[in-house]
Design a protein around this motif. Structure first.
Motif, PDB file in Angstrom:
ATOM      1  N   GLY A 156      -3.015  19.805   5.241  1.00 44.62           N
ATOM      2  CA  GLY A 156      -1.781  20.506   5.573  1.00 44.62           C
ATOM      3  C   GLY A 156      -1.187  20.036   6.883  1.00 44.62           C
ATOM      4  N   ALA A 157      -2.048  19.784   7.865  1.00 46.51           N
ATOM      5  CA  ALA A 157      -1.544  19.315   9.164  1.00 46.51           C
ATOM      6  C   ALA A 157      -0.938  17.923   9.050  1.00 46.51           C
ATOM      7  CB  ALA A 157      -2.672  19.320  10.194  1.00 46.51           C
ATOM      8  N   VAL A 158      -1.575  17.037   8.258  1.00 45.35           N
ATOM      9  CA  VAL A 158      -1.032  15.689   8.082  1.00 45.35           C
ATOM     10  C   VAL A 158       0.323  15.734   7.385  1.00 45.35           C
ATOM     11  CG1 VAL A 158      -1.388  13.481   6.903  1.00 45.35           C
ATOM     12  CG2 VAL A 158      -3.288  14.563   8.105  1.00 45.35           C
ATOM     13  N   LEU A 159       0.424  16.548   6.345  1.00 44.36           N
ATOM     14  CA  LEU A 159       1.675  16.613   5.590  1.00 44.36           C
ATOM     15  C   LEU A 159       2.793  17.273   6.387  1.00 44.36           C
ATOM     16  CD1 LEU A 159       0.242  17.621   2.093  1.00 44.36           C
ATOM     17  CD2 LEU A 159       1.081  15.381   2.805  1.00 44.36           C
ATOM     18  N   PHE A 208       0.827  -1.198   0.000  1.00 47.89           N
ATOM     19  CA  PHE A 208       0.000   0.000   0.000  1.00 47.89           C
ATOM     20  C   PHE A 208       0.868   1.258   0.000  1.00 47.89           C
ATOM     21  CE2 PHE A 208      -1.765   3.427   2.570  1.00 47.89           C
ATOM     22  CZ  PHE A 208      -2.901   3.744   1.853  1.00 47.89           C
ATOM     23  N   ALA A 209       1.900   1.279   0.846  1.00 48.72           N
ATOM     24  CA  ALA A 209       2.730   2.487   0.953  1.00 48.72           C
ATOM     25  C   ALA A 209       3.452   2.779  -0.350  1.00 48.72           C
ATOM     26  CB  ALA A 209       3.728   2.320   2.097  1.00 48.72           C
ATOM     27  N   VAL A 210       4.002   1.746  -0.975  1.00 47.42           N
ATOM     28  CA  VAL A 210       4.710   1.958  -2.237  1.00 47.42           C
ATOM     29  C   VAL A 210       3.739   2.436  -3.316  1.00 47.42           C
ATOM     30  CG1 VAL A 210       5.974   0.795  -4.074  1.00 47.42           C
ATOM     31  CG2 VAL A 210       6.546   0.338  -1.690  1.00 47.42           C
ATOM     32  N   TRP A 264       5.213  11.126   8.691  1.00 49.55           N
ATOM     33  CA  TRP A 264       6.317  10.646   7.858  1.00 49.55           C
ATOM     34  C   TRP A 264       7.104   9.547   8.564  1.00 49.55           C
ATOM     35  CZ3 TRP A 264       6.168  11.942   2.942  1.00 49.55           C
ATOM     36  CH2 TRP A 264       5.473  13.091   2.578  1.00 49.55           C
ATOM     37  N   ARG A 265       7.156   9.584   9.891  1.00 44.12           N
ATOM     38  CA  ARG A 265       7.811   8.486  10.613  1.00 44.12           C
ATOM     39  C   ARG A 265       7.012   7.201  10.482  1.00 44.12           C
ATOM     40  NH1 ARG A 265       8.235  12.286  14.717  1.00 44.12           N
ATOM     41  NH2 ARG A 265       6.774  11.111  16.012  1.00 44.12           N
ATOM     42  N   HIS A 266       5.690   7.321  10.457  1.00 44.35           N
ATOM     43  CA  HIS A 266       4.856   6.131  10.249  1.00 44.35           C
ATOM     44  C   HIS A 266       5.075   5.545   8.849  1.00 44.35           C
ATOM     45  CE1 HIS A 266       2.874   7.323  13.941  1.00 44.35           C
ATOM     46  NE2 HIS A 266       2.112   6.254  13.903  1.00 44.35           N
ATOM     47  N   LEU A 267       5.192   6.415   7.850  1.00 46.14           N
ATOM     48  CA  LEU A 267       5.476   5.933   6.496  1.00 46.14           C
ATOM     49  C   LEU A 267       6.841   5.253   6.441  1.00 46.14           C
ATOM     50  CD1 LEU A 267       4.880   5.728   3.461  1.00 46.14           C
ATOM     51  CD2 LEU A 267       5.818   8.038   3.211  1.00 46.14           C
ATOM     52  N   LEU A 273      -0.811   8.891   4.154  1.00 45.70           N
ATOM     53  CA  LEU A 273      -0.121   9.097   5.432  1.00 45.70           C
ATOM     54  C   LEU A 273      -1.066   8.851   6.606  1.00 45.70           C
ATOM     55  CD1 LEU A 273       1.991  12.299   4.638  1.00 45.70           C
ATOM     56  CD2 LEU A 273       2.810   9.946   4.855  1.00 45.70           C
ATOM     57  N   ALA A 274      -2.325   9.288   6.461  1.00 43.00           N
ATOM     58  CA  ALA A 274      -3.294   9.041   7.528  1.00 43.00           C
ATOM     59  C   ALA A 274      -3.533   7.546   7.704  1.00 43.00           C
ATOM     60  CB  ALA A 274      -4.605   9.762   7.213  1.00 43.00           C
ATOM     61  N   PHE A 275      -3.572   6.805   6.591  1.00 39.65           N
ATOM     62  CA  PHE A 275      -3.741   5.358   6.686  1.00 39.65           C
ATOM     63  C   PHE A 275      -2.537   4.716   7.371  1.00 39.65           C
ATOM     64  CE2 PHE A 275      -4.237   0.999   5.272  1.00 39.65           C
ATOM     65  CZ  PHE A 275      -5.606   0.823   5.362  1.00 39.65           C
TER      66      PHE A 275
END
Length: 453
Positions: free
Chosen positions: A128-131, A63-65, A137-140, A88-90
């Protein structure tokens, strides 16, 4: 005579190697830890964690890729931004699942990271807050890095456990080969001229022994591999150090504000009920003495004499109040003289020893003074002790305080108690309070403060 504390003694007392710091004597078990590991629930929880990691990390990696590739390809249009934010939210949702798995199977308690909050409402603010969130980004990054590691740990764990259990139980099921396969047993080696099978009693025993060793080693191998998983979960899925520090500082700021407000209320109450009331009464007595001065000089003289005594009492109360705010002896002569003054006023004989070559910061010095003062008040009121000692020394960049008494013990840091409030005050400046007070005594309370000289 003051208690002598060498470096070894002080380290031992503070770090709580003795039973007084809540250390529990481990229960005796019939098997040593290396032999007991395969039978413990922890080994099977960790194996279950490895088995679940492989399919979960594989699905999330795919999913991430796919998400990052699609969003990168569509960034030239506006569509790529919401796709990236949703991905990113996922990944953050996957992080919630991973933290729960770590708590349940690895017994690793990872705090939730900072929540995503937009300055204003609406989907654009949320994107904007998620990005902008570093946690997203650490979760990704965790999703991308955990996949190859989970494949490796899955392969190693399944191989070790499968081969170990198969070899350990081989003497029980080797009869299957001559009955159903027409061979003597498992084939170790074979070519056109020669074949070697595990079929003799010695070979069966050796295979079982090798399997036993592999079964005993498998939990430790898996546990060692999962050290990396623990580091990845705590480092990438938990709050950042900066966010944790900000949260701690916000909490400490609240404690400092509450403590300052409580001190101001105490000073106001002491002034209102003590010196102020006494001065009002003094002014009234002097007014009456003035009226009687012409009619009855002797009575006026007695009233003036009584007022003089009241002035002395009021002055003493003001001195005590000023000492409670910040004693002059602490500012002028430091902790040694200030703590000696406290010890002389204590109802229990106290021996104070201060071993400091220099003075810490004034704020730390003040906190140390009031910490010892409050602890000695507890000794006077509650401990039923016949003697107490106060020791102060410096250990690297920390100021160490230790108050010991031979009283009845049983002191604890209970919510709403004096020691709980003292703990909060020390925590506000990155300090620590350790209480060692078994029932029957003695009580040893050690405080650690930053030096900040």
């Amino acid at each position: 005579m003051a208690t002598a504390y060498g470096p070894d003694t002080r380290d031992r007392d503070f770090h709580g190697s003795g039973p007084g710091f809540g250390a529990k004597t481990p229960a005796k078990r019939s098997l040593p830890a290396p032999l007991r590991a395969p039978l413990e629930a922890r080994a099977w929880r960790e194996l279950l964690y490895v088995l679940l990691s492989f399919p979960l990390s594989t699905a999330m990696f795919i999913f991430a890729v796919a998400m990052t590739s699609m969003s990168a390809g569509l960034l030239i249009t506006f569509i790529g931004i919401p796709i990236l934010a949703a991905g990113l939210a996922f990944c953050r949702g996957f992080g919630v699942l991973e933290r729960h798995r770590a708590r349940g199977l690895l017994r690793v308690d990872v705090a939730d990271p900072e929540r995503v909050r937009g300055k204003t409402g609406g989907p654009l603010a949320w994107m904007g807050a998620v990005l902008k969130s570093g946690a997203s980004w650490r979760h990704l990054l965790y999703t991308l890095l955990h996949f190859p590691w989970s494949v490796f740990t899955f392969t190693v764990a399944v191989t070790c456990w499968t081969y170990g259990l198969a070899a350990l139980t081989y003497p029980l099921w080797h009869w299957i080969f001559p009955v159903f396969a027409g061979t003597g047993g498992l084939q170790l080696y074979g070519d056109l001229e020669h074949k070697e099978y595990l079929d003799s009693p010695a070979e069966l025993a050796l295979t079982g022994a090798v399997g036993l060793l592999l079964v005993l080693a498998s939990p430790w191998i898996v546990r060692g591999l999962l050290t990396v998983d623990r580091l990845m979960v705590t480092g990438l899925l938990g709050p950042s150090r900066l966010a944790t520090r900000v949260s701690e500082l916000e909490s400490d700021r609240g404690v400092v504000v509450d403590t300052a407000a409580a001190d101001l209320r105490r000073i106001e109450r002491d002034l209102h009920d003590g010196a102020q009331a006494r001065l009002v009464a003094l002014a009234m007595d002097l007014g009456l003495a003035k009226e009687k001065l012409a009619e009855d000089p002797d009575a006026a003289a007695r009233m003036v004499d009584e007022a003089h005594g009241e002035v002395k009492v009021a002055l003493q109360e003001l001195r005590d109040l000023a000492r409670g705010i910040h004693p002059a002896v602490l500012t002028d002569r430091g902790l040694d003289a200030a703590l000696s003054a406290i010890a002389s006023r204590c109802t229990v004989p106290v021996t104070a020893e201060v071993d400091l070559e220099s003075r810490p910061a004034q704020a730390i010095e003040g906190i140390a003074y009031f910490t010892v003062s409050e602890l000695l008040q507890n000794v006077s009121k509650h401990a039923r002790a016949t003697r107490a000692t106060v020791d102060v020394w410096r250990a690297a960049d920390r100021l160490m305080l230790q108050v010991t008494d031979n009283g009845r013990g049983g002191a604890s840091v209970s919510p709403g108690g004096g020691l709980a409030g003292l703990t909060e005050r020390l925590d506000a400046v990155d300090g620590v309070l350790v209480v060692d007070s078994p029932a029957g005594g003695p009580t040893t309370i050690t405080a650690e403060l930053p030096w900040r000289g």
